[in-house]
Write an enzyme that holds these catalytic residues in place. Structure first.
Site, short mmCIF file in Angstrom:
data_model
loop_
_atom_site.label_atom_id
_atom_site.label_comp_id
_atom_site.label_asym_id
_atom_site.label_seq_id
_atom_site.Cartn_x
_atom_site.Cartn_y
_atom_site.Cartn_z
N SER B 130 0.84 -1.19 0.00
CA SER B 130 0.00 0.00 0.00
C SER B 130 0.89 1.26 0.00
CB SER B 130 -0.93 -0.08 1.21
OG SER B 130 -2.03 0.73 1.05
N HIS B 164 -3.94 -1.75 -4.50
CA HIS B 164 -5.34 -2.19 -4.30
C HIS B 164 -6.12 -2.04 -5.62
CE1 HIS B 164 -4.20 -1.99 -0.14
NE2 HIS B 164 -4.15 -0.68 -0.12
#
Lengths: 274, 255
Positions: B130, B164
């Site tokens: 992330s 993501h």
């Protein structure tokens, strides 16, 4: 808009409360500080002022946020927090939210990280605008030094001089007599040409209201505010006369009083009903 | 002198932070160190050095398989005093998730950005998920604060990055939009997929979930060209090695 509430003067009074160090605990000195914050917020926002904590300097720790809510959630105010590390889970319109406050409180931690994260999120300009609009700015430790030109931070381990936002001229050293190595580093730095300013013990504070010199306050006997100035390599330090902030009755006691009144009312009603 | 092998493993999402009970990606990065007891340092800066996150790291990287440490930039008085020396002595630096904007701000304030470049050049493996993936690239798409934003990151890898990257997500749409507006081409990874770079070249894509994929995105004229990259699922020991070149998947027309 909250900024339009309260004061009716054309030019809002700019107010900053710098605190040397405190917690949001139930100890009397801490309660006295919370009471002062509530009063200042109320002078701007009326009966149910909005108070927002920026816990950035701590990395938005749950402890700091929870203790803030514990201190204010049962009082007459609307507490909130802006946690820049947690916005992913709870997005909000930063600028609108901050400018709708009556008091913005900045928690302690790392001054270096505080300013770096604020810069990354462009928070400084919002806070400066809030101040000019009359929203009270307050904070302790890193959250107090950030308003000055400079402070003494332990963000990198040892106490070192660091720049702040510069809304207030001069410098500030917090935890003054509570952390002797920090005070020593401050006196050295001022001797070496850092702009002079103030030293604040834990539970001592300085309140700027408009132009002119600040008013010193203290919530604990023996806690003091000092004026520190340097000239030709020599540093002068003098304590300032301070107004004592008495602690209000603890929350538990206030609840007991309220409960007693409720019971009394119920009894009266019960009697009246027969 | 031969240049040390520079390696970055950028997770779209996954590892101990997101996949408790599935250690495949974490095992993969540990394996890259080729050390029996690798030195692993966790940087939780993007979370504000959240305590619970640090605890989870130590549970996942337990003492019997590595020598784990962490650096908390919000509590410098407690950690190693010589950050540079500490980071350069690691086999693996693992960057946690959170706010990439805050991460970059704090790193710059402590000079971590230049130390990490130095570590990378010295052969310390860099990885993360992330925000801990976005940070290594020249440009990144951050979806952390509601509206997706385009921002500059450290630039060790001269590409853009989107994490993501799930089908039909807002991020995907926004990434395509930014590419059409001139953002440089780059790589996207779904949760469970990790982009493994050697030097500045993508070496392979590995995954902790059978369906997770990585993607290469480029702009040709006004069209965004997206290619799915053959991915090695780490859970299947008998899986054949992945094809080295991306396979064309689709070309999305310009809006």
């Amino acid at each position: 808009m909250a900024a339009a509430r309260g004061l009716s003067a054309a030019t809002p009074v700019r107010r900053i409360l710098a605190l040397g160090g405190h917690e949001f605990s139930s100890r009397p000195a801490d309660r006295a500080v919370s009471e002062l914050l509530l009063r200042l917020a109320g002078e701007h926002g009326g009966e149910r002022p909005r108070i927002c904590i920026l816990p950035t300097a701590s990395g938005d720790t749950s402890d700091q946020i929870a203790s803030f809510y514990t201190a204010f959630s049962e009082r007459s105010c609307e507490p909130s927090d802006v946690s820049l590390f947690r916005l992913g889970r709870r997005p909000l319109a930063l600028r609108d939210h901050l400018l709708a406050q009556d008091l913005i409180y900045v928690g302690g931690g790392s001054l270096l990280n505080l300013l770096a994260v604020w810069e990354a999120h462009d928070i400084a300009s919002i806070l400066s605008l809030a101040w000019r609009q009359g929203i009270v700015l307050a904070g302790q430790s890193a959250g107090a030094m950030c308003w000055f030109e400079a402070g003494i931070t332990k963000s990198s381990g040892k106490p070192l001089a660091a720049a702040g936002l510069g809304l207030l001229g001069g410098s500030l050293c917090v935890h003054y007599n509570n952390e002797p190595e920090r005070r020593a580093a401050y006196l050295d730095a001022v001797g070496d040409g850092m702009p002079g300013g103030y030293g604040l013990d834990d539970h001592a504070g300085l309140l700027w209201e408009g132009e002119g010199a600040p008013a010193a306050v203290t919530a604990r006997r023996g806690a003091r505010a000092y004026r520190v100035s340097g000239r030709n390599g020599k540093v002068a330090e003098s304590p300032l006369p301070a107004r004592f902030l008495a602690a209000p009755a603890p929350a538990a006691l206030r609840e007991d009083i309220a409960e007693f009144r409720r019971i009394k009312t119920m009894r009266k009603r019960a009697g009246w009903l027969g | 002198m031969e240049m040390a092998s520079r390696q970055i493993v950028a997770f779209g999402g996954g590892g101990f932070s997101m996949e408790s009970g599935n250690p495949l990606l974490d095992d993969y990065v540990l394996g890259l160190t080729r050390s029996e007891r690798p030195r692993v340092c966790f940087l939780p800066s993007a979370s504000g050095d959240a305590d619970h996150y640090i605890v989870r790291f130590y549970r996942a990287f337990s003492a019997h398989r590595c020598e784990a440490t962490h650096v908390s930039l919000f509590r410098r008085e407690q950690g190693p005093s010589d950050l540079r020396r500490h980071l350069l002595s690691q086999d693996l630096i693992y960057v946690g998730g959170g706010s990439v904007v805050s991460l970059l701000g704090v790193w710059r304030a402590h000079g971590i950005d230049s130390i990490l470049r130095e570590a990378w050049e010295a052969g310390v493996i860099l990885c993360g998920l992330s925000a801990g993936s976005l940070c290594w690239f020249a440009e990144a798409l951050s979806g952390f604060h509601g509206q997706p934003r385009r921002l500059r990151a450290l630039g060790l890898l001269p590409f853009s990055n989107c994490v993501h990257y799930e089908r039909g997500s807002k991020r995907g749409e926004a990434y395509h939009g930014f590419l059409r507006e001139g953002m440089r081409g780059g790589y996207a990874a779904e949760d469970g997929a990790a982009l493994h770079f050697r030097g500045e070249e993508l070496s392979r894509v590995v995954a902790s979930r059978p369906q997770a994929r990585g993607y290469r995105l480029d702009v040709a004229g006004t069209r965004v060209v997206e290619m799915r990259i053959a991915t090695t699922y780490l859970g299947d020991r008998d899986a054949p090695p992945a094809a080295p070149l991306p396979e064309a998947l689709s070309t999305a027309p310009a809006a």
